[in-house]
Design a protein around this motif. Structure first.
Motif, PDB file in Angstrom:
ATOM      1  N   MET A   1       0.851  -1.166   0.000  1.00  0.00           N
ATOM      2  CA  MET A   1       0.000   0.000   0.000  1.00  0.00           C
ATOM      3  C   MET A   1       0.900   1.233   0.000  1.00  0.00           C
ATOM      4  SD  MET A   1      -3.120   0.986   2.498  1.00  0.00           S
ATOM      5  CE  MET A   1      -4.197  -0.199   1.759  1.00  0.00           C
ATOM      6  N   GLN A   2       0.454   2.246  -0.721  1.00  0.00           N
ATOM      7  CA  GLN A   2       1.227   3.476  -0.828  1.00  0.00           C
ATOM      8  C   GLN A   2       0.289   4.660  -0.668  1.00  0.00           C
ATOM      9  OE1 GLN A   2       3.075   3.847  -4.666  1.00  0.00           O
ATOM     10  NE2 GLN A   2       3.396   6.028  -4.437  1.00  0.00           N
ATOM     11  N   GLU A   3       0.613   5.543   0.256  1.00  0.00           N
ATOM     12  CA  GLU A   3      -0.155   6.777   0.427  1.00  0.00           C
ATOM     13  C   GLU A   3       0.591   7.907  -0.261  1.00  0.00           C
ATOM     14  OE1 GLU A   3      -1.499   7.831   4.336  1.00  0.00           O
ATOM     15  OE2 GLU A   3      -1.503   5.727   4.933  1.00  0.00           O
ATOM     16  N   GLU A   4      -0.167   8.799  -0.894  1.00  0.00           N
ATOM     17  CA  GLU A   4       0.433   9.944  -1.561  1.00  0.00           C
ATOM     18  C   GLU A   4      -0.240  11.224  -1.100  1.00  0.00           C
ATOM     19  OE1 GLU A   4       1.757   9.450  -5.775  1.00  0.00           O
ATOM     20  OE2 GLU A   4       0.138   7.953  -5.693  1.00  0.00           O
ATOM     21  N   ASN A   5       0.568  12.215  -0.852  1.00  0.00           N
ATOM     22  CA  ASN A   5       0.085  13.548  -0.531  1.00  0.00           C
ATOM     23  C   ASN A   5       1.188  14.499  -0.991  1.00  0.00           C
ATOM     24  OD1 ASN A   5      -1.102  15.827   0.420  1.00  0.00           O
ATOM     25  ND2 ASN A   5      -1.128  15.220   2.559  1.00  0.00           N
ATOM     26  N   ASN A   6       1.138  14.886  -2.261  1.00  0.00           N
ATOM     27  CA  ASN A   6       2.208  15.655  -2.882  1.00  0.00           C
ATOM     28  C   ASN A   6       1.686  16.966  -3.447  1.00  0.00           C
ATOM     29  OD1 ASN A   6       4.056  13.352  -2.744  1.00  0.00           O
ATOM     30  ND2 ASN A   6       2.747  12.482  -4.315  1.00  0.00           N
ATOM     31  N   LEU A   7       2.519  17.978  -3.383  1.00  0.00           N
ATOM     32  CA  LEU A   7       2.251  19.231  -4.079  1.00  0.00           C
ATOM     33  C   LEU A   7       3.097  19.265  -5.332  1.00  0.00           C
ATOM     34  CD1 LEU A   7       2.225  21.965  -1.308  1.00  0.00           C
ATOM     35  CD2 LEU A   7       0.297  21.105  -2.613  1.00  0.00           C
ATOM     36  N   LYS A   8       2.512  19.672  -6.439  1.00  0.00           N
ATOM     37  CA  LYS A   8       3.242  19.890  -7.684  1.00  0.00           C
ATOM     38  C   LYS A   8       3.454  21.396  -7.768  1.00  0.00           C
ATOM     39  CE  LYS A   8       2.590  15.570  -8.632  1.00  0.00           C
ATOM     40  NZ  LYS A   8       3.595  14.595  -8.354  1.00  0.00           N
ATOM     41  N   VAL A   9       4.718  21.827  -7.803  1.00  0.00           N
ATOM     42  CA  VAL A   9       5.010  23.253  -7.757  1.00  0.00           C
ATOM     43  C   VAL A   9       5.899  23.666  -8.924  1.00  0.00           C
ATOM     44  CG1 VAL A   9       4.842  23.352  -5.240  1.00  0.00           C
ATOM     45  CG2 VAL A   9       7.052  22.979  -6.288  1.00  0.00           C
ATOM     46  N   VAL A  10       5.821  24.948  -9.250  1.00  0.00           N
ATOM     47  CA  VAL A  10       6.749  25.560 -10.192  1.00  0.00           C
ATOM     48  C   VAL A  10       7.926  26.037  -9.356  1.00  0.00           C
ATOM     49  CG1 VAL A  10       7.116  27.420 -11.845  1.00  0.00           C
ATOM     50  CG2 VAL A  10       4.885  26.266 -11.712  1.00  0.00           C
ATOM     51  N   VAL A  11       9.089  25.481  -9.615  1.00  0.00           N
ATOM     52  CA  VAL A  11      10.245  25.736  -8.768  1.00  0.00           C
ATOM     53  C   VAL A  11      10.649  27.205  -8.770  1.00  0.00           C
ATOM     54  CG1 VAL A  11      12.673  25.166  -8.369  1.00  0.00           C
ATOM     55  CG2 VAL A  11      11.061  23.381  -9.042  1.00  0.00           C
ATOM     56  N   ALA A  12      10.629  27.851  -9.936  1.00  0.00           N
ATOM     57  CA  ALA A  12      11.113  29.229 -10.050  1.00  0.00           C
ATOM     58  C   ALA A  12      10.396  30.187  -9.099  1.00  0.00           C
ATOM     59  CB  ALA A  12      10.969  29.706 -11.492  1.00  0.00           C
ATOM     60  N   ASP A  13       9.072  30.083  -9.006  1.00  0.00           N
ATOM     61  CA  ASP A  13       8.347  31.016  -8.131  1.00  0.00           C
ATOM     62  C   ASP A  13       7.596  30.301  -7.006  1.00  0.00           C
ATOM     63  OD1 ASP A  13       6.266  29.892  -9.547  1.00  0.00           O
ATOM     64  OD2 ASP A  13       5.628  31.752 -10.490  1.00  0.00           O
ATOM     65  N   LYS A  14       7.876  29.014  -6.811  1.00  0.00           N
ATOM     66  CA  LYS A  14       7.299  28.215  -5.720  1.00  0.00           C
ATOM     67  C   LYS A  14       5.781  28.287  -5.685  1.00  0.00           C
ATOM     68  CE  LYS A  14      11.462  28.516  -3.026  1.00  0.00           C
ATOM     69  NZ  LYS A  14      12.120  28.944  -1.841  1.00  0.00           N
ATOM     70  N   ARG A  15       5.191  28.337  -6.853  1.00  0.00           N
ATOM     71  CA  ARG A  15       3.742  28.421  -6.995  1.00  0.00           C
ATOM     72  C   ARG A  15       3.182  27.005  -7.096  1.00  0.00           C
ATOM     73  NH1 ARG A  15       1.117  29.174 -12.157  1.00  0.00           N
ATOM     74  NH2 ARG A  15       3.164  29.133 -13.082  1.00  0.00           N
ATOM     75  N   SER A  16       2.157  26.698  -6.318  1.00  0.00           N
ATOM     76  CA  SER A  16       1.526  25.377  -6.361  1.00  0.00           C
ATOM     77  C   SER A  16       0.659  25.239  -7.597  1.00  0.00           C
ATOM     78  CB  SER A  16       0.646  25.156  -5.130  1.00  0.00           C
ATOM     79  OG  SER A  16       1.437  25.073  -3.978  1.00  0.00           O
ATOM     80  N   LEU A  17       0.794  24.117  -8.299  1.00  0.00           N
ATOM     81  CA  LEU A  17      -0.018  23.836  -9.474  1.00  0.00           C
ATOM     82  C   LEU A  17      -1.126  22.842  -9.165  1.00  0.00           C
ATOM     83  CD1 LEU A  17       2.656  23.408 -12.273  1.00  0.00           C
ATOM     84  CD2 LEU A  17       1.218  25.380 -11.819  1.00  0.00           C
ATOM     85  N   ALA A  18      -0.795  21.848  -8.334  1.00  0.00           N
ATOM     86  CA  ALA A  18      -1.770  20.790  -8.072  1.00  0.00           C
ATOM     87  C   ALA A  18      -1.377  20.029  -6.818  1.00  0.00           C
ATOM     88  CB  ALA A  18      -1.843  19.833  -9.249  1.00  0.00           C
ATOM     89  N   ARG A  19      -2.325  19.283  -6.309  1.00  0.00           N
ATOM     90  CA  ARG A  19      -2.061  18.386  -5.188  1.00  0.00           C
ATOM     91  C   ARG A  19      -2.461  16.985  -5.622  1.00  0.00           C
ATOM     92  NH1 ARG A  19      -1.382  18.267   0.261  1.00  0.00           N
ATOM     93  NH2 ARG A  19      -1.640  20.487   0.536  1.00  0.00           N
TER      94      ARG A  19
END
Length: 113
Positions: A1-19
Motif C-alpha cells: 500500500m502506498q499513500e500519496e500527498n504531494n504538491l506539484k510546484v513551479v520551482v522558479a516562483d514556488k507556486r503550487s499547481l496541483a495536489r
C-alpha cells in the motif's frame, strides 16, 4: 500500500499547481497470462511512440498551449485508442499515416484555438 500527498510546484516562483492525494494498493499477481498485453504492446507501440513524439514537438515548439478540456474530462483520448485498436486487430502500421493522424487529432480535438 502506498499513500500519496504531494504538491506539484513551479520551482522558479514556488507556486503550487496541483495536489496529488490518494492511496494506491498493489497486489502481486501470480500465474497470470500477460500474453494479450504483450501482443497489444507489440502491435501498438510504434503508434504510441508517434503520440509521445507529437506531444514533445508541440511542447518544444509552442512552450505553452491550452487544452479544450481538462485532461481527465472530455474523452479527448478516444480517437487515439480507437486507432490503436485497429492496429491491435491487424491493421498494418504506416508511420506517415499515423503521424498525420496524431497531429490532426491533437489540432482538432485537444488544442483550444
Amino acid at each position: 500500500m502506498q499513500e500519496e500527498n504531494n504538491l506539484k510546484v513551479v520551482v522558479a516562483d514556488k507556486r503550487s499547481l496541483a495536489r496529488e492525494y490518494g492511496v494506491a494498493r498493489y497486489e502481486r499477481i501470480r500465474d497470470f497470462d500477460f500474453e494479450p498485453a504483450r501482443r497489444y504492446f507489440i502491435a501498438t507501440e510504434p503508434f504510441w511512440a508517434e503520440v509521445r513524439a507529437a506531444w514533445r514537438e508541440l511542447e518544444e515548439r509552442a512552450g505553452r498551449f491550452t487544452l479544450r478540456a481538462q485532461p481527465d474530462q472530455g474523452n479527448l483520448f478516444i480517437p487515439f485508442f480507437e486507432y490503436a485498436g485497429k492496429l491491435e486487430d491487424g491493421k498494418v502500421f504506416d508511420r506517415d499515416e499515423a503521424r498525420a493522424f496524431v497531429r490532426k487529432t491533437l489540432d482538432e480535438r485537444y488544442l483550444a484555438r
